[in-house]
Design an enzyme around this catalytic site. Structure first.
Site, PDB file in Angstrom:
ATOM      1  N   GLY A  20     -79.779  34.953  -3.718  1.00  0.00           N
ATOM      2  CA  GLY A  20     -81.063  34.320  -3.466  1.00  0.00           C
ATOM      3  C   GLY A  20     -82.037  35.256  -2.779  1.00  0.00           C
ATOM      4  O   GLY A  20     -82.791  34.850  -1.898  1.00  0.00           O
ATOM      5  N   GLY A  21     -82.037  36.515  -3.200  1.00  0.00           N
ATOM      6  CA  GLY A  21     -82.819  37.534  -2.494  1.00  0.00           C
ATOM      7  C   GLY A  21     -84.239  37.735  -2.965  1.00  0.00           C
ATOM      8  O   GLY A  21     -84.939  38.599  -2.452  1.00  0.00           O
ATOM      9  N   GLY A  22     -84.704  36.932  -3.908  1.00  0.00           N
ATOM     10  CA  GLY A  22     -85.999  37.198  -4.516  1.00  0.00           C
ATOM     11  C   GLY A  22     -87.205  36.758  -3.711  1.00  0.00           C
ATOM     12  O   GLY A  22     -88.315  37.267  -3.915  1.00  0.00           O
ATOM     13  N   ASP A  71     -77.702  32.741 -12.695  1.00  0.00           N
ATOM     14  CA  ASP A  71     -77.710  31.323 -12.349  1.00  0.00           C
ATOM     15  C   ASP A  71     -76.402  31.048 -11.622  1.00  0.00           C
ATOM     16  O   ASP A  71     -75.334  31.002 -12.233  1.00  0.00           O
ATOM     17  CB  ASP A  71     -77.826  30.472 -13.611  1.00  0.00           C
ATOM     18  CG  ASP A  71     -77.906  28.976 -13.320  1.00  0.00           C
ATOM     19  OD1 ASP A  71     -77.603  28.571 -12.163  1.00  0.00           O
ATOM     20  OD2 ASP A  71     -78.251  28.208 -14.234  1.00  0.00           O
ATOM     21  N   ASN A  98     -76.794  33.811   0.879  1.00  0.00           N
ATOM     22  CA  ASN A  98     -78.026  33.196   1.368  1.00  0.00           C
ATOM     23  C   ASN A  98     -78.546  32.079   0.474  1.00  0.00           C
ATOM     24  O   ASN A  98     -79.208  31.161   0.952  1.00  0.00           O
ATOM     25  CB  ASN A  98     -79.098  34.288   1.505  1.00  0.00           C
ATOM     26  CG  ASN A  98     -80.498  33.716   1.579  1.00  0.00           C
ATOM     27  OD1 ASN A  98     -80.906  33.149   2.590  1.00  0.00           O
ATOM     28  ND2 ASN A  98     -81.253  33.843   0.476  1.00  0.00           N
ATOM     29  N   SER A 150     -76.953  25.727   7.961  1.00  0.00           N
ATOM     30  CA  SER A 150     -78.191  25.153   8.496  1.00  0.00           C
ATOM     31  C   SER A 150     -77.835  24.204   9.633  1.00  0.00           C
ATOM     32  O   SER A 150     -76.746  23.615   9.634  1.00  0.00           O
ATOM     33  CB  SER A 150     -78.938  24.378   7.403  1.00  0.00           C
ATOM     34  OG  SER A 150     -80.009  23.631   7.946  1.00  0.00           O
ATOM     35  N   TYR A 163     -77.458  17.868   0.531  1.00  0.00           N
ATOM     36  CA  TYR A 163     -77.689  19.183   1.131  1.00  0.00           C
ATOM     37  C   TYR A 163     -76.919  19.327   2.440  1.00  0.00           C
ATOM     38  O   TYR A 163     -76.225  20.330   2.666  1.00  0.00           O
ATOM     39  CB  TYR A 163     -79.186  19.378   1.362  1.00  0.00           C
ATOM     40  CG  TYR A 163     -79.559  20.643   2.090  1.00  0.00           C
ATOM     41  CD1 TYR A 163     -79.604  21.867   1.426  1.00  0.00           C
ATOM     42  CD2 TYR A 163     -79.881  20.613   3.446  1.00  0.00           C
ATOM     43  CE1 TYR A 163     -79.963  23.037   2.090  1.00  0.00           C
ATOM     44  CE2 TYR A 163     -80.242  21.772   4.120  1.00  0.00           C
ATOM     45  CZ  TYR A 163     -80.282  22.979   3.438  1.00  0.00           C
ATOM     46  OH  TYR A 163     -80.636  24.130   4.111  1.00  0.00           O
TER      47      TYR A 163
END
Length: 256
Positions: A20-22, A71, A98, A150, A163
């Site tokens: 998820g580094g974008g 994905d 991440n 989280s 979540y």
């Protein structure tokens, strides 16, 4: 991004994979590890922001940043991408899990399909990314895995049960992997961010009133941003935390 407060010499040349580094927190982590002189690859499903990030960082670090589209809901595709990242970097020493999906959803409206999708993005993929990365760490004699959870599951938040369930599960996964992999010198820790204000969060969920309410709850009376997670993540990935595993670090400005 803000200036990195601490330089970790041991991270130079180290092979780092970030999911998820974008954009958002992930992009801040990609940039920070690259600034440390690490060899960095990242996975993301969103192609345009990822390519934009690679272009922006081009020439600013000793090694080119590698982007691989994947994905993470697709386990086979994810495993191929992790192995491709290891091949491009030469090995893997650090994994930062991440990627996540903090979608809000009403209890009565959740379907089985939605639940499975939320778990696939937020929890399931973390296990299989780690499973694919660990063989490469074994060949280097050890490594570090940093899982992003989280504080949401600790706040009794009723608007995101799928979540928060996944984020609680990440803590269990972290401790289990730490117990399994410690004998191979692979450390596994977790970071629990509080309300991190990103552009995506502001566009989709956060209001000025909501941000103000969280700041009032925090000991530190300021907005928390993605760069606030950089130092803790670098610490957990580096030899500065060499004796630390199966632990969680809360970065929430003192909200809990």
């Amino acid at each position: 991004m803000t200036e990195i407060p601490v330089r970790h010499a041991d991270l130079a040349d180290r092979a780092v994979l970030i999911t998820g580094g974008g954009s958002g927190i992930g992009a801040a982590l990609v940039e920070s590890f690259a600034a440390q002189g690490a060899r960095v690859a990242f996975l993301d499903i969103a192609e345009k922001p990822s390519l934009d990030l690679v272009e922006r960082l081009s020439g600013s670090s000793p090694y080119p940043v590698v982007y691989l589209k994947a994905d993470l809901r697709n386990t086979a595709e994810t495993q191929v991408a992790v192995n491709a990242a290891a091949e491009k970097l030469g090995t893997l020493s650090v994994l930062v899990n991440n990627a996540g999906w903090d979608d809000r959803h009403e209890f009565d409206a959740v379907t089985e399909e939605y639940w499975d999708r939320a778990q696939a993005i937020n929890l399931k993929q973390m296990f299989f990314v780690a499973q694919a990365a660990v063989p490469h760490m074994r060949r280097t004699g050890g490594g570090a895995i940093v899982n992003f959870s989280s504080i949401a599951y600790l706040l009794n938040m009723g608007e995101m049960p799928a979540y928060t369930t996944a984020k609680a599960g990440i803590i269990g996964l972290t401790k289990s992997l730490a117990g399994k992999l410690g004998v191979e010198n692979i450390r596994v820790n977790a970071i629990l961010p509080g309300m991190i204000v990103t552009e995506r969060q502001k566009e989709l969920w956060l209001t000025e009133e909501g941000i103000a309410a969280m700041i009032a709850r925090q000991c530190l009376k300021r907005v928390l941003v993605a760069e606030d997670l950089v130092g803790p993540c670098l610490f957990l990935a580096s030899d500065a935390s060499a004796a630390m595993t199966a632990q969680t670090i809360v970065i929430d400005g003192g909200a809990l």
